[in-house]
Design an enzyme around this catalytic site. Sequence first.
Site, PDB file in Angstrom:
ATOM      1  N   TYR A 192      46.682  44.004  40.136  1.00 16.26           N
ATOM      2  CA  TYR A 192      46.901  42.563  39.993  1.00 16.26           C
ATOM      3  C   TYR A 192      48.328  42.168  40.361  1.00 16.26           C
ATOM      4  O   TYR A 192      48.590  40.995  40.628  1.00 16.26           O
ATOM      5  CB  TYR A 192      46.619  42.100  38.559  1.00 16.26           C
ATOM      6  CG  TYR A 192      45.222  42.336  38.059  1.00 16.26           C
ATOM      7  CD1 TYR A 192      44.184  42.727  38.907  1.00 16.26           C
ATOM      8  CD2 TYR A 192      44.921  42.168  36.701  1.00 16.26           C
ATOM      9  CE1 TYR A 192      42.902  42.953  38.427  1.00 16.26           C
ATOM     10  CE2 TYR A 192      43.644  42.386  36.218  1.00 16.26           C
ATOM     11  CZ  TYR A 192      42.641  42.787  37.068  1.00 16.26           C
ATOM     12  OH  TYR A 192      41.379  42.999  36.582  1.00 16.26           O
ATOM     13  N   LYS A 242      45.209  49.199  34.353  1.00 14.92           N
ATOM     14  CA  LYS A 242      44.257  50.007  35.117  1.00 14.92           C
ATOM     15  C   LYS A 242      44.951  50.742  36.258  1.00 14.92           C
ATOM     16  O   LYS A 242      45.940  50.257  36.814  1.00 14.92           O
ATOM     17  CB  LYS A 242      43.152  49.111  35.690  1.00 14.92           C
ATOM     18  CG  LYS A 242      42.495  48.202  34.659  1.00 14.92           C
ATOM     19  CD  LYS A 242      41.449  47.294  35.298  1.00 14.92           C
ATOM     20  CE  LYS A 242      40.996  46.214  34.340  1.00 14.92           C
ATOM     21  NZ  LYS A 242      41.989  45.117  34.187  1.00 14.92           N
ATOM     22  N   HIS A 269      40.214  51.891  37.733  1.00 16.30           N
ATOM     23  CA  HIS A 269      39.789  50.549  38.123  1.00 16.30           C
ATOM     24  C   HIS A 269      38.510  50.542  38.958  1.00 16.30           C
ATOM     25  O   HIS A 269      37.628  49.695  38.753  1.00 16.30           O
ATOM     26  CB  HIS A 269      40.925  49.874  38.888  1.00 16.30           C
ATOM     27  CG  HIS A 269      40.878  48.385  38.874  1.00 16.30           C
ATOM     28  ND1 HIS A 269      41.988  47.604  39.069  1.00 16.30           N
ATOM     29  CD2 HIS A 269      39.855  47.512  38.683  1.00 16.30           C
ATOM     30  CE1 HIS A 269      41.654  46.324  38.996  1.00 16.30           C
ATOM     31  NE2 HIS A 269      40.367  46.254  38.765  1.00 16.30           N
TER      32      HIS A 269
END
Length: 279
Positions: free
Chosen positions: A49, A74, A107
């Site tokens: 992210y 993650k 992930h």
Amino acid sequence: MQTVTMNNKLEIPQLGFGTWQIPEGKAAYESVRYALEVGYRHIDTAAAYGNEESVGRAIRESGIDREKIFLTTKLHNNDHGYEQTKEAFQESLRKLDTDYVDLYLIHWPNPIASRSHWQDANRGSWKAMEEFVRQGLIKSIGISNFREHHIESLLERAEIKPQVNQIRLYAGEQQHKLVQYCKDKQMVLEAYSPLGTGGLLSSPLIKSIAEEVGKSPAQVCLRYDVQKGHVVLPKSVTPSSILQNKDIFDFTLNAEQMARLDEMENICGPTQNPDETSF
């Protein structure tokens, strides 16, 4: 805040604040900071992210004891494997500016970077994660976007069973077979994109049920997954929505309403096959 007990006897708040697609900087910092101010105690981020530093700063500057916040991050798709995972996790700790995380997930099970050897890469990552659990740097470990064959491969060598599988779940996309498999393996299901990335909010069915219960369409969507026993991870950068999404524990959908939502078609598009993704 209502919690769910994982297979290691630790509890995870059933409502989390998701940060996917919230950019690093002001947006990530302010949204996480506000979520904490209004009562969220579960924050979900990821190396991919790109916002771990802002998330960590918001947690640190919130004034809330770190032990009272459940923090998830993650493993990046480019960092699968034993040594790579050890380095990647330490980098996430540095960016988050924390001594530990409550939950660390692989992930994706089969990213491009390790597609030719995904089984061994995942096992290596898991071994590193198990070591971090024993060192007290991670409290719980799990997976995201894993399907049955990915999990079976991981379990062949795993010493610690995954506590969580975080997958795409919402009314119309309940992945029933995979959900039942995970439940049989004593894994908690976490629902990401529980609003269908916003696509569910215009559904006539969901709007109708929202009117019946005197709640918003978003609250109906979240309540549906909560009553399924899932952890939900709504994301928003709008303060009013962040606050509204929290208020899902003061009402119940009845059996007839749940049945109507069970029969809903997926109006938000198919879930990606993790063996065919291009990342």
